[in-house]
Scaffold this active site. Structure first.
Site, PDB file in Angstrom:
ATOM      1  N   SER A 286       1.425  52.273 -34.691  1.00  0.00           N
ATOM      2  CA  SER A 286       1.643  52.925 -33.401  1.00  0.00           C
ATOM      3  C   SER A 286       2.088  54.381 -33.523  1.00  0.00           C
ATOM      4  O   SER A 286       2.192  55.087 -32.522  1.00  0.00           O
ATOM      5  CB  SER A 286       2.649  52.133 -32.559  1.00  0.00           C
ATOM      6  OG  SER A 286       3.946  52.317 -33.056  1.00  0.00           O
TER       7      SER A 286
ATOM      8  N   PRO B 188      16.204  42.165 -28.631  1.00  0.00           N
ATOM      9  CA  PRO B 188      17.112  42.808 -29.576  1.00  0.00           C
ATOM     10  C   PRO B 188      18.540  42.245 -29.479  1.00  0.00           C
ATOM     11  O   PRO B 188      18.853  41.544 -28.515  1.00  0.00           O
ATOM     12  CB  PRO B 188      17.072  44.277 -29.170  1.00  0.00           C
ATOM     13  CG  PRO B 188      16.329  44.358 -27.907  1.00  0.00           C
ATOM     14  CD  PRO B 188      15.661  43.071 -27.631  1.00  0.00           C
TER      15      PRO B 188
ATOM     16  N   LYS C 176      10.143  50.530 -25.904  1.00  0.00           N
ATOM     17  CA  LYS C 176       9.932  51.928 -26.282  1.00  0.00           C
ATOM     18  C   LYS C 176      10.288  52.863 -25.124  1.00  0.00           C
ATOM     19  O   LYS C 176      10.896  53.915 -25.326  1.00  0.00           O
ATOM     20  CB  LYS C 176       8.480  52.151 -26.701  1.00  0.00           C
ATOM     21  CG  LYS C 176       8.176  51.554 -28.084  1.00  0.00           C
ATOM     22  CD  LYS C 176       6.698  51.691 -28.409  1.00  0.00           C
ATOM     23  CE  LYS C 176       6.420  51.170 -29.813  1.00  0.00           C
ATOM     24  NZ  LYS C 176       4.982  51.116 -30.098  1.00  0.00           N
TER      25      LYS C 176
HETATM   26  P1  ADP Z   1      22.593  38.269 -28.347  1.00  0.00           P
HETATM   27  O1  ADP Z   1      22.762  36.832 -28.566  1.00  0.00           O
HETATM   28  O2  ADP Z   1      21.321  38.593 -27.633  1.00  0.00           O
HETATM   29  O3  ADP Z   1      22.753  39.103 -29.550  1.00  0.00           O
HETATM   30  P2  ADP Z   1      25.047  38.072 -26.889  1.00  0.00           P
HETATM   31  O4  ADP Z   1      24.744  36.875 -26.090  1.00  0.00           O
HETATM   32  O5  ADP Z   1      25.909  37.910 -28.081  1.00  0.00           O
HETATM   33  O6  ADP Z   1      23.687  38.749 -27.333  1.00  0.00           O
HETATM   34  O7  ADP Z   1      25.615  39.176 -25.927  1.00  0.00           O
HETATM   35  C1  ADP Z   1      26.559  40.132 -26.286  1.00  0.00           C
HETATM   36  C2  ADP Z   1      27.519  40.339 -25.166  1.00  0.00           C
HETATM   37  O8  ADP Z   1      26.878  40.982 -24.098  1.00  0.00           O
HETATM   38  C3  ADP Z   1      28.072  39.049 -24.623  1.00  0.00           C
HETATM   39  O9  ADP Z   1      29.423  39.196 -24.377  1.00  0.00           O
HETATM   40  C4  ADP Z   1      27.306  38.869 -23.311  1.00  0.00           C
HETATM   41  O10 ADP Z   1      28.075  38.183 -22.373  1.00  0.00           O
HETATM   42  C5  ADP Z   1      27.068  40.296 -22.886  1.00  0.00           C
HETATM   43  N1  ADP Z   1      25.869  40.422 -22.079  1.00  0.00           N
HETATM   44  C6  ADP Z   1      24.616  40.596 -22.522  1.00  0.00           C
HETATM   45  N2  ADP Z   1      23.751  40.665 -21.502  1.00  0.00           N
HETATM   46  C7  ADP Z   1      24.461  40.512 -20.374  1.00  0.00           C
HETATM   47  C8  ADP Z   1      24.127  40.493 -18.972  1.00  0.00           C
HETATM   48  N3  ADP Z   1      22.868  40.619 -18.524  1.00  0.00           N
HETATM   49  N4  ADP Z   1      25.109  40.299 -18.115  1.00  0.00           N
HETATM   50  C9  ADP Z   1      26.380  40.175 -18.529  1.00  0.00           C
HETATM   51  N5  ADP Z   1      26.776  40.194 -19.811  1.00  0.00           N
HETATM   52  C10 ADP Z   1      25.819  40.364 -20.744  1.00  0.00           C
END
Ligand code: ADP
Length: 811
Positions: free
Chosen positions: A691, A366, A734
């Site tokens: 589901s 997601p 879920k």
């Molecule tokens: P996606 O590409 O999956 O939509 P993003 O890479 O844009 O998500 O992430 C959104 C924000 O959340 C970013 O600033 C990212 O650094 C942070 N983030 C997401 N997961 C983590 C994690 N496991 N640890 C640290 N920061 C995270």
């Protein structure tokens, strides 16, 4: 004395018996033809001077046997010549005239009279006889025909030449006219002059003429061959040079030619493959002769700029140090151990494998779970540039492959654009939202993308705009997707999928504390000693202001708090040295009232409502299924944008309730006077999939038995008409959603037990999971109270040897 009639305007010309002889070099004069000659020899000059003192002078022209003889005597000239009239004398200098002569009649020398101051001879005129003869007529026709064919092949002759040939009626005159105009040896011409017999003369001329015709034919053939051999390029070059010359003449040549010269250097520096370089040079040549204000100039120039600016040979060196990769991944991301481990494995394999061919990484999950930032970290960890190509909503193949240059404002596709932006030919390239790729009449972008990703083909990827191949084989592609199902199978085959299902509340808290808050503080220029975002306030934001599997909105809300604090600092309401402590109670001051109320509070335990678990592109969700009844004739109404599969599972649930009404304590034939309405709120969002089967079944039973479903129970599972519960997908998402919503008990298919390994321990601790095989098992865990006669019914029937809760044996 003999005379000869000539068709001159001044009547017949008489040829005197004794005439002055003018020797002629390199040429033969024929009766009827007019030629200019230069007169410079002493004797000849005297002759001309004397002749023009007379009225209507006629002289004799004899051709020298050897042109080099300076002062020809008796034997040095042919004995047959031509009497000529002097039409005009132009004095060019002292002792030098240009004389225009007109041949009058053939003459034969009888004897020489004197040789000083010039030669005089006794002559006899030899006019052509007039004969009527069929053979002669045929010869004349033949002569005219060939003459006209020769004329056609000689573009240098005037158009009237053909008509002139037709207009001559005297056979001898015709032969003479043609001979005088042919390119022949002097001896040959003299031979014709000396042939008095008309038929013989015409035959001779025919021979010469045919020879000429052959020569011309061959010349034409050679010409076309040569032209073909010259080839298109060379001709274009010649034409361009001509065009350039014309433009120069018109003063239209590009003033800024110097700036075009720069392109030459740029082309050399770009180190393109040889074939591409040729194309570039050719375009540059074209550009040089174009009008700078023309549209074509701009198009060609832009194209050339693209060619020289692409990183044909520029690349970064990979540093694959697994420990370093690990360190960077850890520094940027909290937890997601499983994914990190697989990324490390992937990198290690890449390091070992020389050809670098392998599956494409695909990060699936997601929004906001860190797919993009993982991609960036991977590129960074091996020292590559990073570009991102968003594929969401791309329907046109040209977005990937570029538009042909014939379109106004055309550009290369996104891949080539990204490469140019990166400035290296081996960046990490993120293909974002590969599952959102559409297709319509403008072609199939997925197939273009396949070409981009196919290691067999992508070393010569051809973009429609560039029209020259570009090597994409060194690019490291990383795809992202929310859902895997919509990805075309051919594309999916190439992907190595790593799932990022989303975070629990606790994980989000950790991510916020360790990553998001420090990052936001820094971005807003706030030092940690000015703002304390307490764990409680983070929890408050997670529960009250976001509802998501990832942390994107959480990060945004954190940013909003930071902005609020930044304003306070700027206003001075937060004094120097003071620290703003944001507690849970203070959050609404920054973010306004809570956006999401706890869903548990929404749920009232009343019969006919049941909580289900769904899996969507944005992660897991809980959904409420409402069933109500009203007087009617047994029809089933379904609202809330349900897809076909979901509608069918509602039908199945209803059929199961009807056929099993008795043991569940439901009045049989209950449908006879009743209509049923199933509604799933959040009607604006389309829902589908099987589901929700168990949820709909439970809601119906709850309605008809008038027993409410427990508010803290949620469920998922597909049903069959025989009462089995089948496994479903997206279990981890879920369960996370159920956890977020504060659910305490989840009913899920027995056959999904294996998927529980992915569920975080914290979720397992806080939720009671009950795995079920058959639909009848559901009721005892879901309903607040069992139907009144349920137990009695079951007992009675089991006693009778038919356990209605067991599926019937299959035939
Ligand atoms: P996606 O590409 O999956 O939509 P993003 O890479 O844009 O998500 O992430 C959104 C924000 O959340 C970013 O600033 C990212 O650094 C942070 N983030 C997401 N997961 C983590 C994690 N496991 N640890 C640290 N920061 C995270």
């Amino acid at each position: 004395m003999s005379t000869k009639k000539q068709g001159g305007t001044e009547g017949p010309v008489e040829v005197p018996e004794i005439i002055s002889i003018l020797p002629l070099r390199n040429s033969v004069l024929f009766p009827g033809s007019i030629i200019p000659i230069d007169v410079g020899r002493r004797k000849s000059v005297r002759l001309v001077e004397e002749a023009i003192s007379k009225e209507r002078p006629v002289i004799g022209i004899l051709t020298q046997r050897d042109a080099r003889t300076e002062d020809p005597g008796e034997g040095d000239m042919y004995a047959v010549g031509c009497a000529a009239r002097i039409l005009k004398v132009i004095k060019l200098a002292k002792d030098n005239f240009s004389v225009i002569l007109q041949g009058v009649s053939r003459v034969r020398i009888l004897d020489y009279q004197s040789t000083d101051p010039f030669i005089t001879s006794r002559v006899t005129a030899l006019p052509d006889p007039t004969v009527a003869d069929v053979e002669l007529d045929a010869l004349v026709l033949n002569l005219k025909d060939i003459a006209k064919r020769v004329i056609k092949l000689m573009p240098e002759l005037p158009k009237e030449a053909g008509a002139l040939v037709d207009s001559v009626t005297e056979p001898g005159q015709l032969a003479d006219l043609i001979t005088s105009n042919l390119e022949l040896q002097v001896e040959e011409k003299q031979d014709v002059l000396e042939t008095f017999d008309l038929k013989a003369r015409i035959r001779k001329v025919l021979q010469f003429l045919s020879r000429q015709l052959e020569v011309l034919k061959v010349r034409e053939k050679i010409n076309t061959q040569v032209q073909e051999e010259m080839g298109r390029n060379q001709r274009e070059y010649v034409l361009r040079q001509q065009l350039k010359a014309i433009k120069e003449e018109l003063g239209e040549l590009d003033e800024g030619g110097g700036d075009l010269e720069e392109f030459k250097d740029k082309i050399a520096k770009a180190k393109m493959p040889p074939d591409t370089e040729k194309v570039a040079h050719k375009q540059l040549e074209r550009l040089k002769v174009m009008q700078p204000s023309s549209a074509e100039y701009t198009v060609t120039r832009t194209y050339l700029e693209w060619l020289v600016e692409l990183p044909w040979e520029v690349s970064t060196d990979d540093v694959v140090d697994i420990a370093n990769v690990r360190q960077i991944l850890d520094a940027d991301h909290y937890d997601i151990e499983k994914v990190k481990k697989r990324i490390l494995e992937y990198m290690a394999v890449r390091k070992l494998k020389a050809d670098k061919k392998g599956p494409i990484l695909c990060l699936a999950g997601p929004p906001g779970v860190g797919k993009t930032s993982l991609g960036k970290s991977i590129a960074r960890s091996i020292g590559r540039k990073f570009i991102r190509i968003s594929l969401g909503g791309v329907r046109d193949e040209a977005e990937i492959r570029g538009h042909r240059r014939t379109y106004v404002g055309s550009l290369p596709g996104r891949v080539i654009q990204g490469i140019k932006k990166a400035g290296t030919n081996n960046p990490g390239c993120m293909l974002d939202e590969i599952d959102k790729l559409g297709h319509d009449f403008r072609g199939d972008p997925a197939s273009a993308l396949l070409e981009v990703l196919d290691p067999e083909q992508n070393n010569s990827f051809s973009d429609h705009y560039l029209e020259v191949p570009f090597d994409l084989s060194k690019v490291m592609f990383i795809a992202t997707a929310n859902l895997l199902d919509p990805i075309p199978p051919a594309l999916r085959d190439r992907l190595e999928v790593m799932e990022l299902p989303g975070y629990t509340r606790e994980e989000k808290k950790m991510i916020a504390r360790k990553f998001l808050v420090p990052k936001q503080l820094e971005e807003h220029g706030i030092t940690p000693d000015r703002l304390d975002l307490t764990d409680e306030s983070v929890a408050e934001v997670i529960d009250g202001y976001t509802r998501e599997a990832g942390v994107r909105n959480l990060e945004r809300e954190m940013g909003a708090i930071c902005r609020g604090v930044a304003v306070k600092v700027a206003e001075g309401s937060l004094k120097d040295g003071e620290k703003e402590v944001v507690t849970a109670e203070k959050v609404p001051d920054y973010l306004g009232p809570q956006k999401f109320q706890s869903e548990v509070a929404d749920r009232t335990s009343e019969p006919g409502v049941c909580t289900g678990l769904a899996w969507t592109a944005v992660g897991g969700e809980i959904l409420f299924i409402e069933v109500t009844r009203m007087p009617g004739k047994g029809s089933l109404v379904m609202t809330g944008q349900l897809g076909d599969v979901m509608k069918e599972s509602a039908q199945a649930a209803l059929s199961f309730v009807r056929s099993n009404a008795k043991w569940m304590g439901i009045e049989e034939n209950f449908l006879e006077k009743t209509d049923i309405h199933i509604h799933i709120p959040a009607g604006g969002i389309p829902k589908d999939g099987p589901s929700a089967g168990v949820t709909m079944f439970t809601a119906m039973v709850s309605l008809f038995t008038n027993k409410a479903v427990r508010a803290d129970v949620a469920m998922t599972g597909e049903i069959t008409l025989r009462g089995l519960v089948l496994p479903v997908g997206g279990i981890k998402e879920k369960m996370l959603a159920a956890h977020r919503a504060g659910i305490k008990r989840v009913l899920l298919p027995e056959r999904n037990r294996k998927d529980m390994v992915d569920v975080p321990p914290q979720v397992k601790e806080e939720i009671e999971f009950i795995h079920i095989k058959r639909m009848d098992e559901i009721l005892q865990y879901a309903l607040t109270e069992m139907p009144d006669n349920w137990k009695a019914n079951i007992t009675a029937q089991v006693a009778a040897g038919t356990d209605p809760t067991k599926p019937a044996p299959t035939a």
